[in-house]
Design a protein around this motif. Structure first.
Motif, PDB file in Angstrom:
ATOM      1  N   GLU A  39      13.681  10.338  -5.506  1.00 39.56           N
ATOM      2  CA  GLU A  39      12.266  10.702  -5.638  1.00 39.56           C
ATOM      3  C   GLU A  39      11.502   9.626  -6.400  1.00 39.56           C
ATOM      4  OE1 GLU A  39      14.850  12.548  -6.400  1.00 39.56           O
ATOM      5  OE2 GLU A  39      14.691  14.427  -5.286  1.00 39.56           O
ATOM      6  N   TYR A  40      12.121   9.134  -7.476  1.00 38.55           N
ATOM      7  CA  TYR A  40      11.471   8.096  -8.279  1.00 38.55           C
ATOM      8  C   TYR A  40      11.284   6.828  -7.453  1.00 38.55           C
ATOM      9  CZ  TYR A  40      10.818   4.564 -11.927  1.00 38.55           C
ATOM     10  OH  TYR A  40      10.347   3.524 -12.682  1.00 38.55           O
ATOM     11  N   ARG A  41      12.339   6.456  -6.725  1.00 33.55           N
ATOM     12  CA  ARG A  41      12.255   5.246  -5.903  1.00 33.55           C
ATOM     13  C   ARG A  41      11.141   5.370  -4.863  1.00 33.55           C
ATOM     14  NH1 ARG A  41      18.263   4.447  -6.609  1.00 33.55           N
ATOM     15  NH2 ARG A  41      18.370   2.270  -7.228  1.00 33.55           N
ATOM     16  N   GLU A  42      11.013   6.557  -4.281  1.00 35.36           N
ATOM     17  CA  GLU A  42       9.981   6.756  -3.262  1.00 35.36           C
ATOM     18  C   GLU A  42       8.588   6.592  -3.868  1.00 35.36           C
ATOM     19  OE1 GLU A  42      10.408   9.921  -0.027  1.00 35.36           O
ATOM     20  OE2 GLU A  42       8.664  10.609  -1.172  1.00 35.36           O
ATOM     21  N   LYS A  43       8.416   7.136  -5.076  1.00 33.28           N
ATOM     22  CA  LYS A  43       7.121   7.013  -5.759  1.00 33.28           C
ATOM     23  C   LYS A  43       6.813   5.559  -6.072  1.00 33.28           C
ATOM     24  CE  LYS A  43       6.302  11.486  -7.773  1.00 33.28           C
ATOM     25  NZ  LYS A  43       6.727  12.398  -8.806  1.00 33.28           N
ATOM     26  N   VAL A  44       7.820   4.861  -6.585  1.00 38.10           N
ATOM     27  CA  VAL A  44       7.613   3.452  -6.941  1.00 38.10           C
ATOM     28  C   VAL A  44       7.271   2.627  -5.699  1.00 38.10           C
ATOM     29  CG1 VAL A  44       8.733   1.361  -7.834  1.00 38.10           C
ATOM     30  CG2 VAL A  44       9.086   3.538  -8.996  1.00 38.10           C
ATOM     31  N   ALA A  45       8.029   2.870  -4.620  1.00 37.09           N
ATOM     32  CA  ALA A  45       7.810   2.101  -3.385  1.00 37.09           C
ATOM     33  C   ALA A  45       6.385   2.298  -2.879  1.00 37.09           C
ATOM     34  CB  ALA A  45       8.824   2.515  -2.327  1.00 37.09           C
ATOM     35  N   ALA A  46       5.913   3.553  -2.898  1.00 33.42           N
ATOM     36  CA  ALA A  46       4.554   3.835  -2.417  1.00 33.42           C
ATOM     37  C   ALA A  46       3.522   3.190  -3.347  1.00 33.42           C
ATOM     38  CB  ALA A  46       4.338   5.346  -2.339  1.00 33.42           C
ATOM     39  N   ARG A  47       3.777   3.300  -4.633  1.00 31.25           N
ATOM     40  CA  ARG A  47       2.838   2.761  -5.612  1.00 31.25           C
ATOM     41  C   ARG A  47       2.695   1.240  -5.494  1.00 31.25           C
ATOM     42  NH1 ARG A  47       0.954   5.173 -10.448  1.00 31.25           N
ATOM     43  NH2 ARG A  47      -0.854   3.916 -10.996  1.00 31.25           N
ATOM     44  N   LEU A  48       3.787   0.587  -5.119  1.00 29.93           N
ATOM     45  CA  LEU A  48       3.762  -0.876  -5.010  1.00 29.93           C
ATOM     46  C   LEU A  48       2.831  -1.359  -3.898  1.00 29.93           C
ATOM     47  CD1 LEU A  48       7.522  -1.789  -5.683  1.00 29.93           C
ATOM     48  CD2 LEU A  48       5.567  -2.485  -7.072  1.00 29.93           C
ATOM     49  N   VAL A  49       2.474  -0.464  -2.966  1.00 27.83           N
ATOM     50  CA  VAL A  49       1.519  -0.833  -1.911  1.00 27.83           C
ATOM     51  C   VAL A  49       0.197  -1.290  -2.539  1.00 27.83           C
ATOM     52  CG1 VAL A  49       0.133   0.072   0.006  1.00 27.83           C
ATOM     53  CG2 VAL A  49       2.548   0.675  -0.180  1.00 27.83           C
ATOM     54  N   GLU A  50      -0.126  -0.697  -3.693  1.00 28.68           N
ATOM     55  CA  GLU A  50      -1.389  -1.055  -4.362  1.00 28.68           C
ATOM     56  C   GLU A  50      -1.429  -2.519  -4.790  1.00 28.68           C
ATOM     57  OE1 GLU A  50      -2.099   1.697  -7.553  1.00 28.68           O
ATOM     58  OE2 GLU A  50      -1.822   3.420  -6.231  1.00 28.68           O
ATOM     59  N   LYS A  51      -0.259  -3.152  -4.861  1.00 30.30           N
ATOM     60  CA  LYS A  51      -0.211  -4.561  -5.276  1.00 30.30           C
ATOM     61  C   LYS A  51      -0.648  -5.505  -4.152  1.00 30.30           C
ATOM     62  CE  LYS A  51       1.853  -3.817  -9.303  1.00 30.30           C
ATOM     63  NZ  LYS A  51       1.524  -4.369 -10.599  1.00 30.30           N
ATOM     64  N   ILE A  52      -0.655  -5.002  -2.927  1.00 28.71           N
ATOM     65  CA  ILE A  52      -0.990  -5.885  -1.808  1.00 28.71           C
ATOM     66  C   ILE A  52      -2.431  -6.371  -1.956  1.00 28.71           C
ATOM     67  CG2 ILE A  52      -1.251  -6.078   0.704  1.00 28.71           C
ATOM     68  CD1 ILE A  52       0.913  -3.894   0.952  1.00 28.71           C
ATOM     69  N   GLY A  53      -2.580  -7.672  -1.959  1.00 34.25           N
ATOM     70  CA  GLY A  53      -3.920  -8.251  -2.037  1.00 34.25           C
ATOM     71  C   GLY A  53      -4.501  -8.310  -3.432  1.00 34.25           C
ATOM     72  N   ASN A  54      -3.916  -7.556  -4.384  1.00 32.26           N
ATOM     73  CA  ASN A  54      -4.466  -7.569  -5.740  1.00 32.26           C
ATOM     74  C   ASN A  54      -4.093  -8.811  -6.514  1.00 32.26           C
ATOM     75  OD1 ASN A  54      -5.867  -5.248  -5.623  1.00 32.26           O
ATOM     76  ND2 ASN A  54      -4.229  -3.965  -6.451  1.00 32.26           N
ATOM     77  N   ASN A  55      -3.072  -9.466  -6.035  1.00 30.09           N
ATOM     78  CA  ASN A  55      -2.580 -10.630  -6.753  1.00 30.09           C
ATOM     79  C   ASN A  55      -2.420 -11.729  -5.729  1.00 30.09           C
ATOM     80  OD1 ASN A  55      -1.366 -12.407  -8.458  1.00 30.09           O
ATOM     81  ND2 ASN A  55      -0.053 -10.862  -9.404  1.00 30.09           N
ATOM     82  N   THR A  56      -3.534 -12.261  -5.292  1.00 33.89           N
ATOM     83  CA  THR A  56      -3.489 -13.121  -4.116  1.00 33.89           C
ATOM     84  C   THR A  56      -2.827 -14.453  -4.368  1.00 33.89           C
ATOM     85  OG1 THR A  56      -5.723 -13.720  -4.613  1.00 33.89           O
ATOM     86  CG2 THR A  56      -5.410 -12.147  -2.819  1.00 33.89           C
ATOM     87  N   ASP A  57      -2.665 -14.857  -5.635  1.00 34.90           N
ATOM     88  CA  ASP A  57      -1.979 -16.117  -5.850  1.00 34.90           C
ATOM     89  C   ASP A  57      -1.087 -16.074  -7.086  1.00 34.90           C
ATOM     90  OD1 ASP A  57      -1.154 -18.520  -5.045  1.00 34.90           O
ATOM     91  OD2 ASP A  57      -3.113 -19.497  -5.144  1.00 34.90           O
ATOM     92  N   SER A  58      -0.084 -15.212  -7.009  1.00 36.97           N
ATOM     93  CA  SER A  58       0.811 -15.077  -8.160  1.00 36.97           C
ATOM     94  C   SER A  58       1.687 -16.305  -8.335  1.00 36.97           C
ATOM     95  CB  SER A  58       1.686 -13.840  -7.992  1.00 36.97           C
ATOM     96  OG  SER A  58       2.531 -14.001  -6.872  1.00 36.97           O
ATOM     97  N   SER A  59       1.675 -17.187  -7.345  1.00 33.62           N
ATOM     98  CA  SER A  59       2.536 -18.379  -7.452  1.00 33.62           C
ATOM     99  C   SER A  59       1.952 -19.415  -8.407  1.00 33.62           C
ATOM    100  CB  SER A  59       2.714 -19.000  -6.073  1.00 33.62           C
ATOM    101  OG  SER A  59       1.468 -19.419  -5.570  1.00 33.62           O
ATOM    102  N   GLN A  60       0.685 -19.285  -8.702  1.00 33.88           N
ATOM    103  CA  GLN A  60       0.061 -20.321  -9.549  1.00 33.88           C
ATOM    104  C   GLN A  60       0.269 -20.038 -11.028  1.00 33.88           C
ATOM    105  OE1 GLN A  60      -1.490 -23.107  -8.080  1.00 33.88           O
ATOM    106  NE2 GLN A  60      -0.415 -22.163  -6.382  1.00 33.88           N
TER     107      GLN A  60
END
Lengths: 161, 282
Positions: free
Chosen positions: B261-282
């Motif tokens: 259950e925890y893993r499922e919540k974390v996995a879904a929550r991580l979707v929010e990271k898409i696009g929010n950190n457009t250049d984490s490599s820098q």
């Protein structure tokens, strides 16, 4: 197998079982008991030694893998009575409490300062994240590495061997 | 337990050692020796393949980057070529273990162990490498996703070894992101990992590749999420729908590191990271 290896600057030739763990070879055959065994499965960093200048875990290395290489343990750092600057700094800052994790921290710190003579505190913390200490809370250890770095920069001393 | 540890110096010697006995191939040893320590594996013969490999470990070949299986994670994390072309791979390499582990552990070992929580596999599933496998009689290439068939299971045949990975360069317009959720920053096996590469044009997603680890029997690509979000904006409604789709892609289990259950919540929550950190490599 016939092993040819340099340990703490001394060239050795020994007949060994190739599957012996490097930590056991260093401690039991050569008497370098500064190499400590904490977990035995690569999670605590206490058994860290340098092989050709890179920090590795001697509990997850077998002697056949280090044939022809150079191994440095904490015993090989001091020059006579003069401690290595990293060792001296650990003594002065209180980076040593029970002392069990200390050799591992010192070896990984020596590698860091060889590669990066002026690390930030954050860089130091990241570099030592594979070593566990249950006494100090890490603050004094980071202080020690910072102090060693500063002294080695100003004194222009060379790290390692 | 005693075993025979052999270090062949060339391919010919390696192939002949693989002809007999129950053997395991060794690169860094950070996983193999731990499994042997815990009696999960007890091979009669262990063959160290590191001396067989010629330098350089990471090389630019026109449209591709070639990485030898014995490249360590420290070498990958510090490689200028990898940081330039595949920042997500450099980021995932840096997430592996800690300094000493990264000096020892290799990318080939991570691939052949085929752990669903292997950090570097997240990046590799996004980059689709071709693996070069060699035996005494032939050399073949296979796509990573075809090579890994289950947890700890691969298409590596007896007598074969993984020599290298060939990764095609991708457009420099992609932003790269990798995140590992675990209980401790260093030396931890993850509860859930996620990585993506993303190309956007005026706020609209042109191309998205999204991978998850530790929430299915292998690392997976969340293709339904990729397809759903391509051509769309990252607004609240679309992100909410993408979160639902993620849950349908994964099949997490409960273990000592976290509940399903925890893993499922974390996995879904991580979707929010898409696009929010457009250049984490820098």
């Amino acid at each position: 197998m016939q092993l040819e290896i340099t340990v703490n600057g001394k060239h050795l030739e020994r007949k060994v079982d190739g599957d012996q763990r490097l930590i056991d070879f260093l401690r039991e055959e050569l008497g370098f008991t500064g190499v400590k065994e904490g977990c035995g499965v690569g999670e605590c960093g206490a058994c860290t030694v340098l092989i050709d200048g890179e920090s590795v875990l001697s509990c997850l290395t077998r002697v056949a893998q280090v044939d022809g290489k150079e191994v440095l343990t904490v015993e090989g750092l001091a020059e006579g009575e003069d401690l290595h600057p990293v060792q001296q700094a650990f003594v002065e800052t209180g980076g040593v409490q029970c002392g069990f994790c200390t050799p591992g921290f010192i070896m990984v710190a020596v590698e860091l300062l060889e590669r990066n003579p002026d690390p930030s505190r954050e860089e130091i913390r990241e570099w030592i994240e594979g070593n566990i200490c249950r006494c100090t809370g890490y603050v004094k250890i980071v202080d020690a590495i910072e102090l060693a770095a500063e002294r080695m920069r100003t004194e222009g001393e060379k790290v390692g061997t | 337990m005693a075993f025979e540890l052999l270090v062949p110096e060339d391919e010919e010697a390696l192939f002949s050692l693989m002809e007999e006995k129950d053997y395991r191939l060794l690169a860094g040893g950070t996983d193999l020796y731990v499994q042997m320590e815990k009696d999960l594996l007890s091979p009669d013969r262990v063959i160290d393949i590191t001396e067989v490999m010629a330098e350089p470990k990471i090389e630019e070949k026109k449209e591709k980057i070639s990485i030898l299986a014995t490249a360590t994670f420290q070498e990958i994390a510090e490689s200028l070529l990898i940081n330039r072309y595949f920042p997500v791979l450099a980021q995932s390499a840096l997430a592996v273990g800690a300094t000493q582990l990264r000096n020892m552990a290799t990318i080939g070992g991570n691939i052949c162990n085929a752990s669903p929580s292997a950090d570097s596999l997240i990046a590799l599933y996004l980059l689709n490498p071709e693996l070069v496998l060699k035996s005494s009689s032939r050399e073949r290439q296979i796509a990573l996703e075809d090579f890994i068939t289950g947890p700890g299971e691969t298409e590596l045949f007896r007598g074969e070894y993984l020599k290298s990975l060939e990764i095609s360069k991708i457009s420099e317009d992609f932003s790269h992101y990798f995140e590992k959720v675990g209980r401790r920053n260093a030396l931890d096996i993850s509860v859930c990992t996620m990585g993506y590469i993303l190309k956007e044009e005026d706020g609209i997603i042109e191309e998205l590749r999204l991978a998850y680890g530790a929430v299915a029997p292998t690392v997976i690509r969340a293709t339904s999420v990729e397809e759903y979000l391509e051509g769309k904006r990252l607004n609240q409604e679309n992100v909410a729908e993408a979160k639902k789709l993620v849950k349908s892609e994964i099949s997490p289990i409960s273990d000592i590191r976290g509940s399903a259950e925890y893993r499922e919540k974390v996995a879904a929550r991580l979707v929010e990271k898409i696009g929010n950190n457009t250049d984490s490599s820098q």
